[in-house]
Design an enzyme around this catalytic site. Structure first.
Site, PDB file in Angstrom:
ATOM      1  N   ALA A 167       0.843  -1.208   0.000  1.00 54.00           N
ATOM      2  CA  ALA A 167       0.000   0.000   0.000  1.00 54.00           C
ATOM      3  C   ALA A 167       0.876   1.255   0.000  1.00 54.00           C
ATOM      4  O   ALA A 167       1.983   1.245   0.521  1.00 54.00           O
ATOM      5  CB  ALA A 167      -0.903   0.001   1.224  1.00 54.00           C
ATOM      6  N   GLU A 186       1.206  -6.970   7.314  1.00 58.38           N
ATOM      7  CA  GLU A 186       0.033  -6.217   7.791  1.00 58.38           C
ATOM      8  C   GLU A 186      -0.205  -6.359   9.287  1.00 58.38           C
ATOM      9  O   GLU A 186      -0.720  -5.450   9.938  1.00 58.38           O
ATOM     10  CB  GLU A 186      -1.228  -6.658   7.022  1.00 58.38           C
ATOM     11  CG  GLU A 186      -1.289  -6.181   5.580  1.00 58.38           C
ATOM     12  CD  GLU A 186      -0.463  -7.015   4.614  1.00 58.38           C
ATOM     13  OE1 GLU A 186       0.256  -7.945   5.060  1.00 58.38           O
ATOM     14  OE2 GLU A 186      -0.531  -6.744   3.403  1.00 58.38           O
ATOM     15  N   GLY A 208       0.584  -5.730  -0.119  1.00 57.12           N
ATOM     16  CA  GLY A 208      -0.172  -5.690  -1.373  1.00 57.12           C
ATOM     17  C   GLY A 208       0.680  -6.058  -2.576  1.00 57.12           C
ATOM     18  O   GLY A 208       0.165  -6.603  -3.564  1.00 57.12           O
ATOM     19  N   GLU A 260       0.602  -9.728  -2.710  1.00 54.30           N
ATOM     20  CA  GLU A 260      -0.755 -10.149  -3.075  1.00 54.30           C
ATOM     21  C   GLU A 260      -0.994  -9.961  -4.573  1.00 54.30           C
ATOM     22  O   GLU A 260      -1.635 -10.788  -5.216  1.00 54.30           O
ATOM     23  CB  GLU A 260      -1.783  -9.362  -2.242  1.00 54.30           C
ATOM     24  CG  GLU A 260      -1.736  -9.765  -0.759  1.00 54.30           C
ATOM     25  CD  GLU A 260      -2.672  -8.930   0.114  1.00 54.30           C
ATOM     26  OE1 GLU A 260      -2.531  -7.695   0.110  1.00 54.30           O
ATOM     27  OE2 GLU A 260      -3.546  -9.520   0.779  1.00 54.30           O
TER      28      GLU A 260
END
Ligand code: NAI
Length: 703
Positions: free
Chosen positions: A61, A125, A102, A105
């Site tokens: 992020a 996270e 992210g 991911e």
């Protein structure tokens, strides 16, 4: 858009380009979906490589979007990953340097993955009080198995790509590149090969279609849950990581994704998650000083001199030796130098014994340390840090000498904890070069460094010392000049309240227990016993003269008059058994307090844990509001950083200012008004600071 699109032969390459770590902000996300559309619409393109420019594949992020609506704006990360999965042409992730959160991911959504050796792979996270929210908990166990995936998700710690590649049966990487340099070329070759393989229209592989099971089923997750619970008691996220990964084994992929989303959104609202996110932002903000731009010129610091080889001088020196910076220590007598060196050696040797430091590293560090009894030997040092006795006369003698010998442009720093840095600067003809560096004890261990900015301290000096703080791995927070700076000025109010609470009816153990239940590692009385109650006694004696009429409880003075200085004398607020550190409630102290109450005419009352915690914490908050008003701290989050890194304030409460914001400043002020009516307390102190009163009235917060 912060992603580039280029076609090499028949391979389209989408390169994330959002420095420093290719954070997946809106414009980067748009760049990816735009690139996918172009590639799929271009008949000449048969496959797509997704990679990152510079120092990362992607760090996840974009912190600039933290908590802003932009983070959720379409295409959000979930939609981008679906777009990657739905690409009719194979998408190959070319991963290097860093693939985290992210970023990982996103890679897991690709059809194929090739990685360079040395890449850090992580889903961090949990460190922000969250679980991965874009499929990480559902896809990672499908490629690495539940145990490895859960370990990575619960710990948040990075694992090197080559370690993952060495695991039998792993499906995270389809191929390892020979080196980071050959990654681009090998990714193009893999893309072409996969385009050829699927030219017949065969389905592209998706991680979502892989099975997800643990051979022990629910039993494994029960064990994992028990283990995690024991290690994460004030934090809900780690336990939820177990739930999310277990959900991957019990549900179809899309249902698992909904469960992940649900958990993610619920965690987002928890106080612990808010606190951890606040800490993350506050840590980065601390290095930014409003009137000192990031490009302020800095002085080169390649050598350090330290005056005084006592408790602090030794610890301070170790910081620089650890960072490979040569240190010269000065003392008045050879014996003092010998003692100082012996302590440093003992410290390092115990690290070597514990296997935390290699012998040759130890020797390397010691070889950077030299000593002297003569100021003239310091003339070439780029910076000097003074850590001599806490007396203005001694500081004056030292700084007069330093002004005489140090080369022009050298930085002159004082480690004073209570004295006026402006006055110290006034002992020299170069006050612009003088600054306070307030280390915390033990200085080689504690993270916090209060950087004390004098009235005349040069901006380049401040910028240099802040950068140096980073180099020696400290959390540096700027404080203006005042009695006690940020941290000790607030703790003084906390200690006074602890004293009043004793007088009014508490025992030391009751106060400590309430504060420890709130989350502090140690209550004020156990802390006093550890640090030595005589230190505060000496300061109070001096301060009482400085601040006549300041109300405080005499109990701490009475304790010291009994010779009960704390652990070092085997007795303090608690009793101690020889060689042990367990605090045993003391009848002598209880009696001493009772007699004191009788003498001053106080009838003890029962005080709730809630009142104890509120008085201790809000006293700091009110003082902090004055500190902000006076510009001693430039932002509330700096005060939180001081308390989180230097005073053991519970991390999951985010620091005193963040905590007060969460309670609501209106409620905090209401409590203060109630405390102000207590005749045994200091009513004047409890008048809310004007800034606090104003924010509370306007319904605003500190942070
Ligand atoms: P200390 O008493 O352990 O060491 C002071 C050393 O300075 C002694 O070795 C002494 O021989 C030497 N010294 C005294 N006058 C000198 C002179 N004129 N020239 C050269 N050397 C001289 O004291 P400590 O605890 O290390 O404190 C040093 C400074 O650090 C003080 O300003 C103190 O307020 C500050 N400080 C102390 C903390 C603590 O927890 N001990 C925490 C933060 C700051």
């Amino acid at each position: 858009m912060t992603a580039e699109y280029k076609v090499h032969g028949n391979v389209a390459v989408i390169t994330l380009n959002n420095p420093p770590v290719n954070g997946l902000g809106l414009s980067t996300r748009l760049g990816i979906t735009d690139g996918l559309t172009r590639a799929n619409n271009d008949a000449a393109v048969t496959s797509i490589v997704l990679t990152g420019a510079g120092k990362a594949f992607s760090g996840g992020a974009d912190i600039k979007e933290f908590g802003s609506p932009k983070a959720l704006q379409e295409p959000n990360l979930l939609s981008v990953i679906v777009a990657v999965e739905n690409s009719a042409k194979p998408v190959i992730a070319a991963i290097h340097s860093v693939a985290m959160g992210g970023g990982l991911e996103l890679a897991l959504g690709c059809h194929y993955r090739i990685a360079a050796p040395g890449t850090s792979i992580a889903l961090p996270e949990v460190k922000l009080g969250l679980i991965p929210g874009a499929g990480g908990t559902q896809r990672l166990p499908r490629v690495l198995g539940c145990e490895v995936a859960l370990n990575m998700i619960v710990s948040g710690e990075p694992v090197k790509s080559e370690l993952i590649a060495s695991m039998p049966g792993q499906k995270l990487f389809d191929k390892m590149a020979a080196s980071a340099d050959s990654l681009a070329e090998e990714a193009l070759a893999l893309a072409q090969a996969m385009a050829a393989k699927h030219a017949d229209g065969s389905a592209l592989p998706l991680v979502r279609n892989l099975p997800c099971k643990h051979p022990l089923g629910d039993a494994y997750f029960q064990f994992a849950r028990n283990m995690v619970k024991g290690m994460s008691k004030n934090y809900p996220a780690p336990g939820k990581c177990v739930d999310a990964v277990q959900a991957a084994t019990k549900n179809k992929f899309d249902a698992g994704m909904l469960i992940e989303r649900d958990i993610f959104i619920n965690l987002m609202m928890t106080p612990e998650c808010r606190a951890l996110r606040h800490l993350f932002v506050a840590e980065r903000a601390a290095s930014k000083i409003p009137d000192v731009p990031a490009d302020t010129s800095q002085r080169a610091i390649n050598s350090i001199a330290v005056i005084g080889a006592g408790t602090m001088g030794g610890g301070i020196s170790m910081n620089f030796l650890n960072a490979g910076i040569p240190v010269k220590m000065l003392e008045m007598k050879q014996e003092a130098l010998d003692r100082g060196i012996a302590t440093i050696r003992k410290n390092y040797e115990s690290q070597v014994k514990k296997g935390k430091l290699k012998q040759e590293k130890y020797e390397q560090r010691m070889s950077l340390l030299t000593t002297t009894l003569s100021y003239d030997d310091l003339k070439d040092a780029d910076m000097v840090i003074e850590a001599v006795f806490e007396e203005m006369g001694v500081k004056q003698a030292v700084f007069t000498e330093l002004d005489r010998v140090m080369k022009p442009g050298a930085i002159l720093a004082s480690n004073t904890s209570t004295l006026d840095v402006n006055q110290i600067a006034g002992f020299t003809k170069r006050p612009q070069d003088v600054i306070g560096t307030h280390f915390f004890s033990p200085a080689n261990v504690m993270k916090l460094l209060e950087v004390v900015r004098g009235e005349k301290t040069g901006k380049d000096v401040l910028a240099t010392v802040m950068a140096l703080g980073k180099k020696i791995k400290k959390t540096s927070v700027v404080s203006g000049v005042c009695d006690g700076f940020i941290g000790n000025r607030m703790i003084e109010q906390y200690s006074r309240q602890a004293g009043f609470l004793l007088e009014e009816g508490c025992t030391p153990a009751q106060v400590d227990k309430a504060v420890e239940k709130f989350g502090f590692a140690m209550g004020p009385f156990r802390m006093g016993d550890l640090a030595g109650n005589d230190i505060g006694w000496a300061i109070r004696k001096r301060r009482n003269i400085e601040k006549p009429g300041m109300k405080y409880s005499k109990t701490a003075d009475l304790l010291c008059e009994l010779g009960r200085y704390g652990q070092k004398t085997g007795a303090g607020w608690y009793d101690y058994q020889a060689g042990k550190r367990d605090a045993i409630p003391s009848d002598i102290v209880v009696k001493m307090v009772e007699e004191h109450r009788k003498a001053v005419g106080i009838t003890a009352r029962k005080i709730s844990d809630e009142e104890i915690v509120q008085r201790l914490v809000y006293s700091m908050v009110n003082e902090a509001a004055h500190i902000l008003e006076e510009g001693i701290a430039s932002k509330a989050s700096d005060i939180d950083m001081v308390y989180l890194t230097g005073y053991g304030f519970p991390i999951y409460r985010g620091g005193p200012m963040h905590y007060a914001d969460q309670v609501g400043l209106f409620n905090v002020v209401q409590s203060m008004n109630r405390f102000a009516k207590n005749p045994l307390d200091d009513g004047a102190f409890w008048q809310p600071a004007p800034l606090l009163a104003k924010l509370a009235a306007e319904g605003k917060t500190f942070n």
